[in-house]
Scaffold this motif. Structure first.
Motif, PDB file in Angstrom:
ATOM      1  N   UNK A  25       0.843  -1.196   0.000  1.00  0.00           N
ATOM      2  CA  UNK A  25       0.000   0.000   0.000  1.00  0.00           C
ATOM      3  C   UNK A  25       0.878   1.245   0.000  1.00  0.00           C
ATOM      4  N   UNK A  26       0.565   2.153  -0.911  1.00  0.00           N
ATOM      5  CA  UNK A  26       1.320   3.395  -1.014  1.00  0.00           C
ATOM      6  C   UNK A  26       2.488   3.324  -1.975  1.00  0.00           C
ATOM      7  N   UNK A  27       2.917   2.097  -2.315  1.00  0.00           N
ATOM      8  CA  UNK A  27       4.031   1.942  -3.257  1.00  0.00           C
ATOM      9  C   UNK A  27       3.543   1.468  -4.620  1.00  0.00           C
ATOM     10  N   UNK A  28       2.735   0.413  -4.633  1.00  0.00           N
ATOM     11  CA  UNK A  28       2.260  -0.066  -5.940  1.00  0.00           C
ATOM     12  C   UNK A  28       0.744  -0.245  -5.990  1.00  0.00           C
ATOM     13  N   UNK A  29       0.048   0.111  -4.884  1.00  0.00           N
ATOM     14  CA  UNK A  29      -1.414   0.042  -4.896  1.00  0.00           C
ATOM     15  C   UNK A  29      -1.974   1.014  -3.867  1.00  0.00           C
ATOM     16  N   UNK A  30      -3.105   1.608  -4.201  1.00  0.00           N
ATOM     17  CA  UNK A  30      -3.746   2.546  -3.276  1.00  0.00           C
ATOM     18  C   UNK A  30      -4.496   1.793  -2.192  1.00  0.00           C
ATOM     19  N   UNK A  31      -4.800   2.482  -1.102  1.00  0.00           N
ATOM     20  CA  UNK A  31      -5.581   1.880  -0.019  1.00  0.00           C
ATOM     21  C   UNK A  31      -6.932   1.403  -0.550  1.00  0.00           C
ATOM     22  N   UNK A  32      -7.579   2.247  -1.358  1.00  0.00           N
ATOM     23  CA  UNK A  32      -8.911   1.893  -1.876  1.00  0.00           C
ATOM     24  C   UNK A  32      -8.867   0.614  -2.688  1.00  0.00           C
ATOM     25  N   UNK A  33      -7.906   0.504  -3.594  1.00  0.00           N
ATOM     26  CA  UNK A  33      -7.860  -0.681  -4.454  1.00  0.00           C
ATOM     27  C   UNK A  33      -7.417  -1.927  -3.693  1.00  0.00           C
ATOM     28  N   UNK A  34      -6.598  -1.749  -2.671  1.00  0.00           N
ATOM     29  CA  UNK A  34      -6.231  -2.903  -1.842  1.00  0.00           C
ATOM     30  C   UNK A  34      -7.466  -3.422  -1.114  1.00  0.00           C
ATOM     31  N   UNK A  35      -8.269  -2.508  -0.575  1.00  0.00           N
ATOM     32  CA  UNK A  35      -9.498  -2.921   0.112  1.00  0.00           C
ATOM     33  C   UNK A  35     -10.476  -3.556  -0.872  1.00  0.00           C
ATOM     34  N   UNK A  36     -10.513  -3.040  -2.087  1.00  0.00           N
ATOM     35  CA  UNK A  36     -11.376  -3.650  -3.113  1.00  0.00           C
ATOM     36  C   UNK A  36     -10.972  -5.098  -3.364  1.00  0.00           C
ATOM     37  N   UNK A  37      -9.676  -5.321  -3.494  1.00  0.00           N
ATOM     38  CA  UNK A  37      -9.200  -6.683  -3.751  1.00  0.00           C
ATOM     39  C   UNK A  37      -9.543  -7.622  -2.593  1.00  0.00           C
ATOM     40  N   UNK A  38      -9.361  -7.146  -1.362  1.00  0.00           N
ATOM     41  CA  UNK A  38      -9.679  -7.996  -0.204  1.00  0.00           C
ATOM     42  C   UNK A  38     -11.145  -8.413  -0.242  1.00  0.00           C
ATOM     43  N   UNK A  39     -12.025  -7.448  -0.448  1.00  0.00           N
ATOM     44  CA  UNK A  39     -13.467  -7.742  -0.424  1.00  0.00           C
ATOM     45  C   UNK A  39     -13.864  -8.646  -1.583  1.00  0.00           C
ATOM     46  N   UNK A  40     -13.376  -8.344  -2.779  1.00  0.00           N
ATOM     47  CA  UNK A  40     -13.704  -9.163  -3.949  1.00  0.00           C
ATOM     48  C   UNK A  40     -13.253 -10.608  -3.762  1.00  0.00           C
ATOM     49  N   UNK A  41     -12.001 -10.776  -3.339  1.00  0.00           N
ATOM     50  CA  UNK A  41     -11.440 -12.126  -3.235  1.00  0.00           C
ATOM     51  C   UNK A  41     -12.053 -12.892  -2.065  1.00  0.00           C
ATOM     52  N   UNK A  42     -12.243 -12.218  -0.938  1.00  0.00           N
ATOM     53  CA  UNK A  42     -12.881 -12.882   0.208  1.00  0.00           C
ATOM     54  C   UNK A  42     -14.294 -13.344  -0.154  1.00  0.00           C
ATOM     55  N   UNK A  43     -15.042 -12.476  -0.825  1.00  0.00           N
ATOM     56  CA  UNK A  43     -16.413 -12.798  -1.235  1.00  0.00           C
ATOM     57  C   UNK A  43     -16.419 -14.041  -2.131  1.00  0.00           C
ATOM     58  N   UNK A  44     -15.522 -14.033  -3.121  1.00  0.00           N
ATOM     59  CA  UNK A  44     -15.516 -15.144  -4.072  1.00  0.00           C
ATOM     60  C   UNK A  44     -15.018 -16.443  -3.429  1.00  0.00           C
ATOM     61  N   UNK A  45     -14.059 -16.340  -2.511  1.00  0.00           N
ATOM     62  CA  UNK A  45     -13.583 -17.541  -1.820  1.00  0.00           C
ATOM     63  C   UNK A  45     -14.695 -18.153  -0.966  1.00  0.00           C
TER      64      UNK A  45
END
Length: 213
Positions: A25-45
């Motif tokens: 976070x802050x180097x290659x991905x924003x906080x918002x997009x990191x949180x998006x990935x967590x929610x998307x992947x957790x939901x699908x798992x």
């Protein structure tokens, strides 16, 4: 006649897995997009776990190491619900997809002095804040949260947790997560990759995280 013991389907923590892909976070991905990935992947798992659990008549218990609502503590209400709205995820459906919520208290809450001896003392305040926020986030939607006190011996804490998991019974109002297809989830994830211009290796690692139950 001896009853068959239930099988367990485990859904491992998504945030930790993503940290291990090379995302920073802050180097290659924003906080918002990191949180998006967590929610998307957790939901699908969790969706994948439900499909796996329904494959045969053997009783199965799905155990999630963290749930979707944990992200309320990290992203805050505004961002969390913004992401749910973006992807058409319904909070009531998510909440009612869990039969039981077990909250393992941090040693930072139970005994701060022990925490400071075993961890970086400067992280105490942050650990307490996050732990309290996670409990409050779930508490807004779940009335019967089982709280397990932190103990010096982790095995004691885990034993209590296992006993509660074994005693889990389906709620009458339990719902299955509304299906968002793998194709749609992948499209959402690819858009994040493109926006952040992430290197191929990290993108590949993230996709492997999605595939891991």
């Amino acid at each position: 006649m001896q009853q068959n013991k239930p099988e367990y389907v485990l859904v491992w923590e998504t945030a930790l897995a993503l940290h291990n892909t090379g995302l920073q976070i802050g180097r290659n991905i924003s906080v918002e997009n990191f949180e998006r990935l967590i929610i998307l992947i957790q939901y699908q798992k969790e969706l994948h776990a439900e499909k796996l659990a329904s494959k045969n008549k053997q009783e199965k218990i799905i155990v999630c190491d963290r749930g979707i609502l944990d992200n309320l503590a990290y992203s805050g209400n505004e961002l969390f619900f913004k992401i749910l709205d973006e992807y058409g995820m319904d909070i009531d459906n998510i909440v009612h997809s869990y039969d039981k919520v077990i909250y393992l208290k941090s040693m930072a809450q139970t005994d701060p002095e022990i925490f400071k001896k075993s961890r970086n003392p400067q992280k105490l305040e942050r650990a307490v804040t996050l732990s309290d926020s996670i409990l409050k986030g779930w508490g807004k939607y779940q009335e019967d949260i089982i709280q397990i006190e932190a103990t010096e011996k982790l095995k004691d804490k885990l034993k209590q947790t296992r006993n509660h998991i074994k005693d889990a019974t389906p709620k009458s109002d339990r719902q299955k997560l509304k299906v968002i297809s793998d194709e749609v989830i992948n499209d959402y994830i690819n858009k994040i990759f493109e926006e952040e211009q992430l290197p191929y290796k990290i993108c590949r690692n993230v996709r492997r995280t999605l595939a891991r139950k």
